[in-house]
Design a protein around this motif. Structure first.
Motif, short mmCIF file in Angstrom:
data_model
loop_
_atom_site.label_atom_id
_atom_site.label_comp_id
_atom_site.label_asym_id
_atom_site.label_seq_id
_atom_site.Cartn_x
_atom_site.Cartn_y
_atom_site.Cartn_z
N LYS A 129 29.07 120.80 63.27
CA LYS A 129 29.27 119.73 62.28
C LYS A 129 30.48 118.86 62.64
CE LYS A 129 30.26 119.34 57.34
NZ LYS A 129 30.65 120.15 56.17
N ASN A 130 31.48 119.47 63.25
CA ASN A 130 32.68 118.73 63.64
C ASN A 130 32.64 118.24 65.08
OD1 ASN A 130 34.72 118.83 61.31
ND2 ASN A 130 33.90 120.91 61.38
N ASN A 131 31.44 118.24 65.68
CA ASN A 131 31.24 117.74 67.05
C ASN A 131 32.11 118.43 68.09
OD1 ASN A 131 29.35 115.74 66.23
ND2 ASN A 131 31.07 114.49 65.50
N LEU A 132 32.38 119.73 67.88
CA LEU A 132 33.19 120.47 68.85
C LEU A 132 32.31 121.28 69.80
CD1 LEU A 132 35.93 121.83 66.40
CD2 LEU A 132 36.02 119.78 67.81
N LEU A 133 31.13 121.66 69.33
CA LEU A 133 30.20 122.49 70.11
C LEU A 133 28.86 121.78 70.20
CD1 LEU A 133 29.49 125.35 71.38
CD2 LEU A 133 28.79 126.01 69.07
N VAL A 134 28.23 121.88 71.38
CA VAL A 134 26.92 121.24 71.55
C VAL A 134 25.91 121.86 70.59
CG1 VAL A 134 26.13 122.83 73.37
CG2 VAL A 134 25.30 120.47 73.34
N THR A 135 25.04 121.03 70.01
CA THR A 135 24.04 121.56 69.08
C THR A 135 22.97 122.35 69.84
OG1 THR A 135 22.68 119.58 69.28
CG2 THR A 135 24.31 119.60 67.53
N HIS A 136 22.30 123.24 69.12
CA HIS A 136 21.18 123.95 69.74
C HIS A 136 20.12 124.26 68.70
CE1 HIS A 136 23.61 127.52 68.38
NE2 HIS A 136 22.40 127.92 68.03
N GLN A 137 18.91 124.48 69.19
CA GLN A 137 17.79 124.81 68.32
C GLN A 137 17.24 126.16 68.77
OE1 GLN A 137 14.61 122.08 69.04
NE2 GLN A 137 13.16 123.13 67.71
N GLU A 138 17.06 127.08 67.83
CA GLU A 138 16.51 128.39 68.20
C GLU A 138 15.00 128.27 68.38
OE1 GLU A 138 18.22 131.99 66.33
OE2 GLU A 138 16.14 132.50 65.89
N LEU A 139 14.49 128.65 69.55
CA LEU A 139 13.07 128.50 69.85
C LEU A 139 12.26 129.76 69.61
CD1 LEU A 139 13.23 126.46 73.20
CD2 LEU A 139 12.91 125.58 70.89
N SER A 140 12.85 130.91 69.94
CA SER A 140 12.10 132.17 69.77
C SER A 140 13.07 133.34 69.67
CB SER A 140 11.15 132.38 70.96
OG SER A 140 11.88 132.51 72.16
N LYS A 141 12.60 134.43 69.06
CA LYS A 141 13.44 135.61 68.90
C LYS A 141 12.56 136.86 68.97
CE LYS A 141 16.60 135.66 65.57
NZ LYS A 141 17.19 135.80 64.21
N THR A 142 12.86 137.77 69.88
CA THR A 142 12.17 139.05 69.98
C THR A 142 13.23 140.13 70.11
OG1 THR A 142 12.06 139.10 72.39
CG2 THR A 142 10.28 137.93 71.25
N ASP A 143 12.80 141.40 70.26
CA ASP A 143 13.77 142.48 70.45
C ASP A 143 14.41 142.41 71.83
OD1 ASP A 143 13.24 143.42 67.97
OD2 ASP A 143 11.79 144.95 68.63
N GLU A 144 13.77 141.70 72.75
CA GLU A 144 14.29 141.65 74.13
C GLU A 144 15.12 140.41 74.42
OE1 GLU A 144 10.83 142.26 73.71
OE2 GLU A 144 11.34 144.39 73.67
N GLN A 145 14.85 139.32 73.70
CA GLN A 145 15.56 138.09 74.04
C GLN A 145 15.49 137.06 72.90
OE1 GLN A 145 13.16 137.10 77.54
NE2 GLN A 145 12.16 135.48 76.38
N ILE A 146 16.50 136.23 72.87
CA ILE A 146 16.49 135.06 71.98
C ILE A 146 16.60 133.85 72.90
CG2 ILE A 146 17.74 133.80 70.18
CD1 ILE A 146 18.83 136.52 69.21
#
Length: 459
Positions: free
Chosen positions: A51-68
């Motif tokens: 929100k304060n433009n300090l960190l690049v934005t990201h969108q979560e695409l998928s989530k499993t027990d092995e990987q996000i």
């Protein structure tokens, strides 16, 4: 996803890595980092930084027990620390300290402080390594403190005392400037500075001492949260006040041009009309000084890269760009005769300037008052400069100062008895070499000057 698909720059962190899929950058998170990632998300930590433009934005695409898998916001062009001007470097250092302070205050800490975790996007420095955060443990010192010193404080202090060229040391020392070397290069008087003594000279001494500790008997250090925040504040205050002492030939370039105001306006109008006719929205200005000509363009602009060899010109452009909120413009330092090479592991960790700019397939390159420096000062034949310019954009707008131009005369006279070696420098030879790579679309002399403008299209 197989780790073999990881991007060539992403192999140091077991928490995850970035990869390219369908021409998009994505980041895979491994189970070892799930707890931290969930805590950073659910606590609102990520949200507040974004929100304060300090960190690049990201969108979560998928989530499993092995990987996000997450997809970070696309950044069109990455600049590296050895391409930043002094004040850009300061901005990156202060951003890192600001994020570390916020992290500690909210129960986290940066586990690394690499200058390569920062790039410039939409007019400002931004943190791009989403997996750099870990839980803060009470009374433990900042694990990335020494890395901050070797990646940020060291280069900035060396530049302060010895000039902006010192910032280029980061291209040789991709893991940071060694503290022993840093200490040896600083003037003796810096041993009287509490900040530089404790953060550089003493650190170098301790490193020497621990080098003898082959049995790992050194006592683990302890530091309170308050003590750590005090160190961060002292580093922040010191870096904020740092200045560069040197002046440059090109800092006030446009006060010294050798043609009339009328010719200057005509040149600007020619460039403007050609860029509009091409409907060019992405461009690079090679040798763009303080961005004057890009700023005069009246066309719609999506991305304008403005590079120059002169630190002070880039600094001035960076400051002006921020004041004017010109989000499309990205200034950076570049020596056209020695563009940034690919470096790091397998020479693939950081891409070369040519590879990065080539991938953009820009609409047009501006090369204004550059060719005589390349040809006469740099001894670059026309065939080589033509090959260089043809490698990264569809069109080239190039200004050719004729032999009669006073600045060309000045360079030729400096050649002494070798002046005749440069008889090739004329319009006819220039055109004969450039038509091997380009079609000449338009050619216009600038009235009241000894200069000619060309609009070329890559073959």
């Amino acid at each position: 996803m197989n780790v073999k698909d990881a991007h060539s720059s992403s192999f140091r962190d077991p928490s995850g890595y970035i990869f390219v899929e369908n021409n998009e950058i994505k980041r895979l998170i491994t189970p070892i980092y799930f707890e931290q990632y969930e805590a950073l998300n659910s606590s609102g930590f990520f949200g507040n930084l974004i929100k304060n433009n300090l960190l690049v934005t990201h969108q979560e695409l998928s989530k499993t027990d092995e990987q996000i898998v997450i997809k970070p916001e696309k950044i069109p062009f990455f600049t590296y620390p050895y391409e930043w001007s002094f004040n850009m470097y300061k901005e990156a250092a202060l951003l890192t300290l600001k994020i570390q302070k916020y992290s500690i205050e909210h129960g986290f800490s940066l586990k690394d402080a690499s200058a390569f975790n920062i790039t410039f996007h939409k007019g400002k420095a931004i943190f791009i390594d989403t997996l750099s955060f870990d839980f803060y443990k009470e009374n433990t010192p900042w694990r990335a403190y020494k890395q901050f010193i070797t990646h940020f404080l060291g280069p900035l202090v060396l530049a302060h005392f010895h000039g902006a060229q010192q910032l280029k040391l980061m291209s040789n020392f991709i893991d940071g400037i060694p503290v022993k070397m840093m200490s040896s290069l600083l003037p003796f008087k810096t041993k009287l500075s509490p900040i530089l003594y404790s953060n550089v000279h003493l650190l170098a001494k301790l490193e020497d001492k621990h080098n003898e500790d082959y049995n790992g008997e050194a006592k683990e250090a302890s530091l309170s949260k308050k003590g750590q925040l005090n160190i961060i504040k002292s580093l922040y205050d010191y870096i904020k006040k740092l200045e560069l002492k040197e002046h440059s030939e090109w800092g006030n370039y446009y006060d010294k041009i050798n043609y009339t105001d009328k010719a200057f306006i005509e040149k600007s109008n020619i460039i403007n009309q050609w860029v509009i006719d091409l409907n060019a929205k992405t461009l690079i200005d090679i040798g763009g000084n303080d961005g004057t000509f890009v700023r005069k363009l009246k066309s719609e602009k999506e991305l304008t890269l403005v590079c120059d060899i002169d630190n002070n010109a880039v600094d001035y452009n960076h400051r002006t760009m921020k004041q004017n909120k010109e989000d499309h413009m990205l200034p950076f330092v570049l020596d056209v005769l020695n563009p940034s090479p690919a470096i790091g592991l397998n020479n693939k960790e950081r891409d070369s300037f040519i590879d990065r700019v080539k991938s953009l397939n820009l609409d047009v390159t501006l090369a204004l008052a550059v060719i005589h420096h390349m040809s006469l000062s740099g001894n670059v034949p026309f065939s080589e400069s033509a090959k260089f310019f043809s490698s990264f954009s569809k069109h080239l707008i190039i200004e050719f100062p004729k032999r009669e131009d006073s600045w060309v005369q000045r360079i030729l006279k400096s050649k002494g008895e070798f002046e005749d070696y440069f008889n090739f420098y004329n319009l006819e030879t220039f055109e004969a070499n450039y038509i091997q790579y380009f079609d000449i679309l338009q050619k216009k002399p600038i009235e009241n000057s000894e200069r000619v403008m060309y609009l070329l299209k890559r073959k």
